[in-house]
Design a protein around this motif. Structure first.
Motif, PDB file in Angstrom:
ATOM      1  N   VAL A  22       1.015  -1.201   0.115  1.00  0.00           N
ATOM      2  CA  VAL A  22      -0.022  -0.113  -0.139  1.00  0.00           C
ATOM      3  C   VAL A  22       0.941   1.139  -0.049  1.00  0.00           C
ATOM      4  CG1 VAL A  22      -1.765   1.387   1.371  1.00  0.00           C
ATOM      5  CG2 VAL A  22      -1.749  -1.212   1.212  1.00  0.00           C
ATOM      6  N   GLY A  23       0.620   2.314  -0.704  1.00  0.00           N
ATOM      7  CA  GLY A  23       1.266   3.534  -0.721  1.00  0.00           C
ATOM      8  C   GLY A  23       1.123   4.352  -1.873  1.00  0.00           C
ATOM      9  N   VAL A  24       1.830   5.227  -2.431  1.00  0.00           N
ATOM     10  CA  VAL A  24       1.398   6.202  -3.548  1.00  0.00           C
ATOM     11  C   VAL A  24       2.492   5.820  -4.612  1.00  0.00           C
ATOM     12  CG1 VAL A  24       1.467   8.574  -3.932  1.00  0.00           C
ATOM     13  CG2 VAL A  24       0.872   8.065  -1.863  1.00  0.00           C
ATOM     14  N   LEU A  25       1.893   5.597  -5.837  1.00  0.00           N
ATOM     15  CA  LEU A  25       2.749   5.221  -7.092  1.00  0.00           C
ATOM     16  C   LEU A  25       3.265   6.300  -7.619  1.00  0.00           C
ATOM     17  CD1 LEU A  25       2.839   2.377  -8.938  1.00  0.00           C
ATOM     18  CD2 LEU A  25       1.695   4.033 -10.175  1.00  0.00           C
ATOM     19  N   TYR A  26       4.643   6.256  -8.219  1.00  0.00           N
ATOM     20  CA  TYR A  26       5.290   7.199  -9.160  1.00  0.00           C
ATOM     21  C   TYR A  26       5.673   6.330 -10.216  1.00  0.00           C
ATOM     22  CZ  TYR A  26       4.721  10.105  -4.943  1.00  0.00           C
ATOM     23  OH  TYR A  26       4.071  10.956  -3.813  1.00  0.00           O
ATOM     24  N   LEU A  27       5.619   7.050 -11.462  1.00  0.00           N
ATOM     25  CA  LEU A  27       6.022   6.429 -12.786  1.00  0.00           C
ATOM     26  C   LEU A  27       7.139   7.136 -13.178  1.00  0.00           C
ATOM     27  CD1 LEU A  27       2.569   6.470 -14.511  1.00  0.00           C
ATOM     28  CD2 LEU A  27       3.589   4.528 -13.438  1.00  0.00           C
ATOM     29  N   ALA A  28       8.018   8.085 -12.531  1.00  0.00           N
ATOM     30  CA  ALA A  28       8.940   8.536 -12.685  1.00  0.00           C
ATOM     31  C   ALA A  28      10.103   8.742 -11.261  1.00  0.00           C
ATOM     32  CB  ALA A  28       9.057   9.971 -13.290  1.00  0.00           C
ATOM     33  N   PRO A  29      11.222   8.752 -11.542  1.00  0.00           N
ATOM     34  CA  PRO A  29      12.168   9.005 -10.464  1.00  0.00           C
ATOM     35  C   PRO A  29      11.717  10.363  -9.626  1.00  0.00           C
ATOM     36  CG  PRO A  29      13.401   8.949 -12.249  1.00  0.00           C
ATOM     37  CD  PRO A  29      12.061   8.689 -12.638  1.00  0.00           C
ATOM     38  N   GLU A  30      11.550  11.085 -10.129  1.00  0.00           N
ATOM     39  CA  GLU A  30      11.183  12.552  -9.440  1.00  0.00           C
ATOM     40  C   GLU A  30      10.398  13.451 -10.348  1.00  0.00           C
ATOM     41  OE1 GLU A  30      15.260  14.812 -10.896  1.00  0.00           O
ATOM     42  OE2 GLU A  30      15.610  13.676  -9.211  1.00  0.00           O
ATOM     43  N   LEU A  51       7.579   3.447  -8.784  1.00  0.00           N
ATOM     44  CA  LEU A  51       8.046   3.267  -7.316  1.00  0.00           C
ATOM     45  C   LEU A  51       6.535   3.463  -6.512  1.00  0.00           C
ATOM     46  CD1 LEU A  51      10.940   6.143  -7.488  1.00  0.00           C
ATOM     47  CD2 LEU A  51      11.333   3.666  -7.259  1.00  0.00           C
ATOM     48  N   VAL A  52       6.803   2.812  -5.319  1.00  0.00           N
ATOM     49  CA  VAL A  52       5.693   3.046  -4.316  1.00  0.00           C
ATOM     50  C   VAL A  52       6.258   3.579  -3.269  1.00  0.00           C
ATOM     51  CG1 VAL A  52       3.857   1.846  -3.017  1.00  0.00           C
ATOM     52  CG2 VAL A  52       4.400   1.147  -5.436  1.00  0.00           C
ATOM     53  N   GLU A  53       5.726   4.565  -2.795  1.00  0.00           N
ATOM     54  CA  GLU A  53       6.218   5.291  -1.596  1.00  0.00           C
ATOM     55  C   GLU A  53       5.351   4.712  -0.396  1.00  0.00           C
ATOM     56  OE1 GLU A  53       6.603   9.730   0.734  1.00  0.00           O
ATOM     57  OE2 GLU A  53       5.701   9.718  -1.306  1.00  0.00           O
ATOM     58  N   ALA A  54       6.131   4.286   0.722  1.00  0.00           N
ATOM     59  CA  ALA A  54       5.057   3.808   1.595  1.00  0.00           C
ATOM     60  C   ALA A  54       6.216   4.139   2.962  1.00  0.00           C
ATOM     61  CB  ALA A  54       5.162   2.055   1.643  1.00  0.00           C
ATOM     62  N   MET A  55       5.803   4.878   3.817  1.00  0.00           N
ATOM     63  CA  MET A  55       6.285   5.364   5.138  1.00  0.00           C
ATOM     64  C   MET A  55       7.665   6.024   5.022  1.00  0.00           C
ATOM     65  SD  MET A  55       5.493   1.712   7.465  1.00  0.00           S
ATOM     66  CE  MET A  55       6.766   1.919   8.415  1.00  0.00           C
ATOM     67  N   LYS A  56       7.383   6.879   3.923  1.00  0.00           N
ATOM     68  CA  LYS A  56       8.570   7.858   3.442  1.00  0.00           C
ATOM     69  C   LYS A  56       9.796   7.008   2.965  1.00  0.00           C
ATOM     70  CE  LYS A  56       7.159  11.295   6.807  1.00  0.00           C
ATOM     71  NZ  LYS A  56       7.472  12.472   7.776  1.00  0.00           N
ATOM     72  N   THR A  57       9.485   5.663   2.465  1.00  0.00           N
ATOM     73  CA  THR A  57      10.460   5.016   1.740  1.00  0.00           C
ATOM     74  C   THR A  57       9.901   4.813   0.133  1.00  0.00           C
ATOM     75  OG1 THR A  57      11.263   4.168   3.876  1.00  0.00           O
ATOM     76  CG2 THR A  57      11.824   2.971   1.755  1.00  0.00           C
ATOM     77  N   PHE A  58      10.700   5.031  -0.604  1.00  0.00           N
ATOM     78  CA  PHE A  58      10.411   4.696  -1.931  1.00  0.00           C
ATOM     79  C   PHE A  58      10.901   3.293  -2.426  1.00  0.00           C
ATOM     80  CE2 PHE A  58      10.200   9.232  -1.764  1.00  0.00           C
ATOM     81  CZ  PHE A  58       9.312   9.676  -2.669  1.00  0.00           C
ATOM     82  N   ASN A  59      10.078   2.484  -2.609  1.00  0.00           N
ATOM     83  CA  ASN A  59      10.347   1.048  -3.063  1.00  0.00           C
ATOM     84  C   ASN A  59      10.207   0.794  -4.422  1.00  0.00           C
ATOM     85  OD1 ASN A  59      10.263  -0.181  -0.101  1.00  0.00           O
ATOM     86  ND2 ASN A  59       8.516   1.035  -0.320  1.00  0.00           N
ATOM     87  N   PRO A  60      11.194   0.311  -5.287  1.00  0.00           N
ATOM     88  CA  PRO A  60      11.016  -0.078  -6.612  1.00  0.00           C
ATOM     89  C   PRO A  60      10.156  -1.086  -6.873  1.00  0.00           C
ATOM     90  CG  PRO A  60      13.278  -0.519  -5.795  1.00  0.00           C
ATOM     91  CD  PRO A  60      12.659   0.003  -4.808  1.00  0.00           C
ATOM     92  N   ILE A  61       9.420  -0.810  -8.081  1.00  0.00           N
ATOM     93  CA  ILE A  61       8.430  -1.963  -8.585  1.00  0.00           C
ATOM     94  C   ILE A  61       9.238  -2.585  -9.622  1.00  0.00           C
ATOM     95  CG2 ILE A  61       6.203  -2.624  -9.309  1.00  0.00           C
ATOM     96  CD1 ILE A  61       6.624  -1.651  -6.189  1.00  0.00           C
ATOM     97  N   LYS A  62       9.788  -3.889  -9.654  1.00  0.00           N
ATOM     98  CA  LYS A  62      10.450  -4.300 -11.002  1.00  0.00           C
ATOM     99  C   LYS A  62       9.514  -5.291 -11.469  1.00  0.00           C
ATOM    100  CE  LYS A  62      14.723  -3.272  -8.516  1.00  0.00           C
ATOM    101  NZ  LYS A  62      15.639  -2.617  -9.368  1.00  0.00           N
ATOM    102  N   SER A  63       9.760  -5.280 -12.827  1.00  0.00           N
ATOM    103  CA  SER A  63       9.207  -6.174 -13.900  1.00  0.00           C
ATOM    104  C   SER A  63       9.713  -7.708 -13.401  1.00  0.00           C
ATOM    105  CB  SER A  63       9.472  -5.852 -15.248  1.00  0.00           C
ATOM    106  OG  SER A  63       8.838  -7.023 -15.809  1.00  0.00           O
ATOM    107  N   ASP A  64       8.585  -8.688 -13.307  1.00  0.00           N
ATOM    108  CA  ASP A  64       9.063  -9.983 -13.051  1.00  0.00           C
ATOM    109  C   ASP A  64       8.937 -10.768 -14.306  1.00  0.00           C
ATOM    110  OD1 ASP A  64       6.372  -9.792 -13.468  1.00  0.00           O
ATOM    111  OD2 ASP A  64       5.820 -10.926 -11.587  1.00  0.00           O
ATOM    112  N   ILE A  65       8.965 -10.212 -15.497  1.00  0.00           N
ATOM    113  CA  ILE A  65       8.993 -10.880 -16.917  1.00  0.00           C
ATOM    114  C   ILE A  65       9.563 -10.220 -17.931  1.00  0.00           C
ATOM    115  CG2 ILE A  65       6.946 -12.431 -16.385  1.00  0.00           C
ATOM    116  CD1 ILE A  65       5.251 -10.795 -18.340  1.00  0.00           C
ATOM    117  N   ASP A  66      10.285 -10.663 -18.892  1.00  0.00           N
ATOM    118  CA  ASP A  66      10.391  -9.877 -20.212  1.00  0.00           C
ATOM    119  C   ASP A  66       9.172  -9.606 -21.096  1.00  0.00           C
ATOM    120  OD1 ASP A  66      13.182 -10.185 -19.413  1.00  0.00           O
ATOM    121  OD2 ASP A  66      13.654 -11.836 -20.819  1.00  0.00           O
ATOM    122  N   GLY A  67       9.173  -8.515 -21.520  1.00  0.00           N
ATOM    123  CA  GLY A  67       7.923  -8.104 -22.572  1.00  0.00           C
ATOM    124  C   GLY A  67       7.942  -6.878 -23.001  1.00  0.00           C
TER     125      GLY A  67
END
Length: 90
Positions: A22-30, A51-67
């Motif tokens: 759960v958090g806020v989604l960002y599609l760019a690094p800044e 990126l998903v910001e949760a508790m003031k931490t930015f967590n990268p969301i990485k692709s789990d497949i090629d495509g």
């Protein structure tokens, strides 16, 4: 964010990459920066797509497949829940 479509157009095909938290989604690094991915972009497993910001931490969301990114389902700066589909990759 585009308006919802009716009928068969609203069905999602491909692999939906979902938010792991759960958090806020960002599609760019800044703000003002180039987005991580765009529709039609090729991605490899391990590439950061958001990126998903949760508790003031930015967590990268990485692709789990090629495509190829078929659709981006969440607007930049939107709140997301656990398991919210973010990007569709084929």
């Amino acid at each position: 964010m585009p308006a919802a479509k009716s009928g068969d157009e609203n069905k999602v095909s491909g692999h939906a990459l979902k938010s792991p938290m759960v958090g806020v989604l960002y599609l760019a690094p800044e703000p003002g920066a180039k987005p991580f991915v765009k529709v039609g972009a090729s991605v490899k497993a391990g590439d950061t797509v958001a990126l998903v910001e949760a508790m003031k931490t930015f967590n990268p969301i990485k692709s789990d497949i090629d495509g190829v990114v078929k659709e981006i389902l969440v607007a930049d700066g939107s709140a997301v829940e656990f398991d919210t589909p973010i990007v569709v990759i084929e």
